[in-house]
Write a protein that holds these residues in place. Structure first.
Motif, short mmCIF file in Angstrom:
data_model
loop_
_atom_site.label_atom_id
_atom_site.label_comp_id
_atom_site.label_asym_id
_atom_site.label_seq_id
_atom_site.Cartn_x
_atom_site.Cartn_y
_atom_site.Cartn_z
N THR A 123 -2.28 17.96 11.16
CA THR A 123 -0.83 18.08 11.11
C THR A 123 -0.43 17.79 9.67
OG1 THR A 123 -0.44 17.41 13.43
CG2 THR A 123 1.24 16.83 11.88
N GLN A 144 -0.18 13.57 15.35
CA GLN A 144 -0.48 15.14 15.55
C GLN A 144 0.85 15.72 16.11
OE1 GLN A 144 -2.92 16.65 14.21
NE2 GLN A 144 -4.17 15.09 13.45
N ALA A 163 -8.32 18.24 14.62
CA ALA A 163 -6.81 18.25 14.78
C ALA A 163 -6.29 18.06 13.52
CB ALA A 163 -6.14 17.45 15.91
N ASN A 168 3.17 19.36 17.28
CA ASN A 168 3.30 20.85 17.42
C ASN A 168 4.57 20.95 17.84
OD1 ASN A 168 0.39 22.60 18.82
ND2 ASN A 168 0.57 21.64 17.09
N SER A 182 -1.13 28.98 10.94
CA SER A 182 -0.54 27.79 11.59
C SER A 182 -0.39 28.31 13.03
CB SER A 182 0.44 27.02 11.39
OG SER A 182 1.75 27.80 11.38
N THR A 228 -4.43 23.55 16.70
CA THR A 228 -4.25 23.69 15.24
C THR A 228 -5.08 25.00 14.77
OG1 THR A 228 -4.88 21.12 15.21
CG2 THR A 228 -5.90 22.68 13.32
N SER A 271 -4.08 24.68 7.77
CA SER A 271 -5.09 24.85 8.54
C SER A 271 -6.48 24.32 8.30
CB SER A 271 -5.45 26.40 8.46
OG SER A 271 -5.88 26.90 7.11
#
Length: 538
Positions: A479, A356, A477, A358, A183, A163, A489
């Protein structure tokens, strides 16, 4: 129906979308890594095989079909590992995290992350290991490698998440943010001797690499075994909300599973097709440090997966990268950059989650949570990936928690929340700008039993307040949630002192979230926000 430990359940792959049915055998080039923890099965101390992984090349998380994805990286790309991989996996769950604020350190220079800003499960494994420190190397503009000592897992098993953090100088109180929203997401990961290394990259909204502070975590759970130790409940549900700010138990935030080729504006939340009854409240009780956070009577859940073949129409975890416990995970590609993940089993067929996500790879594609739907035997969560404003296929990792910390064991306090609210059971909506309101109960958990709160500061800026959980070190964290083009952010969430030892309540954790659209302009976005602390190292 759900499968038992180590078995695969039959999964209905009929699409609940405008796209027609599609069935095919599981792609051998796909490896989705999943760890499910619920009422009857937890992270057990089960030894795992030391053989080579099922068809992959053990290259630090990029094994598989050998195809490319939207992030410009290729399965089988350079591994994170720089040493010899360990011969087998840890016998217990392992984890590590770090909060890195030296965004522009000298390239190639290794820096220790202080224990006030990092932690890992190796610290608890013996006196000789207490000097082990997490380190970070800046490899180039926006490129970093973080090394967690003593928790190596072979061949890219487990998952990392990153994050972006706002610079410390940004003044949240006065809403002055001179820096752009950046990001970060993971690129690759793998074993380096006995350490686990995670590579990550950070970019601006236009996809240009940019130096950024960040948090990064790694989590791994071994296979569940036949014997499961009992443990206490991990979290308590928030108390009933006052009538003036009450949020009735509503439909879940979700999004149509249609597959547009260019990203659209966030959609309002639709009701789930079959909503489970919300779990009852139960007494507060923070877990004991050093013991697993285990499911309690309301079936708290912890799951993660890794999708490697972003173009496969359907896939199931079929090899040793699957640790499905009492449930099953199925991934379906709905359209370009649009995926449905079916979490099948009673632990998931209920309202509530914290997601969460990525993207994986060294390109500009980012992946977000889109929503979810609850059905009789499962919860289906949606993930969307985009390069700028265009939906784009991408590999990704996802961590699902519900009433559970971000790390699998050892947390002494945690909280998670969703920034959207609902009024009288209606669709998800932005909170009004102004005073804080109680967080949506289905998506909110606090290990103290306190009620989390959400405050919208202005367009695209939010505060999430987790009462009574502040400690150091802490992991934050965030998302974006709702559509794939937003980038968010975080700032805050870093305690500078341990929580009180005299029994008085710990201070709140306040996490500030900033979000922008694909053009980098401030824009409202829902977000999943989570905080976890294992407390100071003994």
């Amino acid at each position: 129906m759900a499968a038992g430990p180590g078995k695969l359940a039959a999964v209905d792959v009929r699409r609940r979308t405008a796209i027609g049915p599609a069935r095919r055998p599981p792609a051998r080039g796909v490896r989705a890594a999943a760890a499910l923890v619920c009422a009857a099965v937890l992270l057990v101390l089960a030894a795992c095989s030391g053989s080579t992984d099922g068809g992959g090349n053990g290259n630090g998380g990029n094994g598989g079909a050998g195809g490319t994805n939207g992030n410009g990286s290729r399965d089988g790309a350079e591994p994170a590992a720089t040493g010899t991989a360990v011969p087998g996996d840890p016998r217990a769950a392992v984890w590590g995290f770090a909060r890195v604020t030296t965004a522009n350190a000298r390239i190639g220079e290794s820096t220790e992350v202080p224990v006030t800003a990092s932690a890992h499960s190796f610290l608890g494994s013996g006196e000789a290991n207490r000097s082990a420190r997490v380190t970070v190397v800046r490899r180039g503009t926006g490129s970093y490698r973080v090394t967690f000592p003593g928790i190596a897992v072979r061949s890219g098993r487990g998952i990392p998440l990153a994050t972006a953090l706002d610079p410390a100088g940004d003044a949240v109180a006065t809403l002055v943010h001179p820096s752009p929203v950046l990001s970060c997401h993971v690129v690759r990961w793998g074993a380096a001797d006995t350490a686990e290394q995670v590579d990550l990259g950070c970019r601006d909204a236009g996809g240009v690499p940019a130096d950024s502070a960040f948090t990064v975590m790694f989590t791994f759970s071994p296979y569940p075994g036949p014997a499961t130790p009992a443990a206490s409940a991990s979290a308590s549900r928030p108390a009933a909300l006052p009538a003036s700010t009450a949020v009735s138990q509503p439909p879940a935030p979700s999004q149509s599973a249609a597959a547009p080729q260019s990203a659209a504006a966030p959609q309002s939340a639709a009701a789930p097709q079959s909503a489970a009854t919300p779990p009852p409240s139960r007494p507060a009780g923070a877990p004991v440090a050093g013991s697993p956070i285990t499911p309690g009577p309301v079936h708290d859940a912890y799951a993660y997966l890794r999708l490697d073949d972003a173009s496969a129409s359907t896939s199931r975890p079929v090899d040793e990268y699957s640790v499905s416990g009492p449930g099953t995970i199925q991934v379906r590609r709905v359209g370009a950059g649009h995926y449905t993940i079916d979490l099948v089993g009673p632990a998931f067929a209920r309202n509530g989650n914290n997601l969460q996500v990525n993207a994986i790879g060294d390109g500009p594609v980012g992946c977000n949570a889109l929503g979810r739907v609850v059905e009789k035997d499962r919860q289906s969560v949606f993930v969307g990936c985009a390069r700028g404003a265009t939906w784009t296929d991408s590999r990704f990792v996802l961590l699902y928690t519900s009433g559970h910390a971000l790390i699998p064991t050892d947390a002494v306090a945690f909280g998670h929340a969703f920034t959207g609210i609902t009024v009288q059971g209606g669709p998800a909506q932005q909170p009004p700008i102004g005073p804080a309101v109680n967080a949506w109960g289905w998506y909110s958990a606090n290990s103290t039993g306190a009620t989390n709160q959400v405050r919208r500061l202005e367009v695209g800026q939010y505060e999430v307040i987790f009462p009574g959980v502040a400690n150091m070190p802490g992991l934050v964290a965030v998302t974006p949630y709702g559509e794939p083009t937003a980038r968010c952010s975080a700032s805050g969430g870093a305690a500078t002192f341990p929580s009180p030892s005299d029994g008085t309540a710990a201070p709140p954790v306040i996490v500030t979230v900033r979000c922008v659209n694909a053009a980098g302009q401030p824009a409202d976005s829902f977000a999943s926000v989570a905080y976890t602390t294992p407390g100071p190292a003994a």
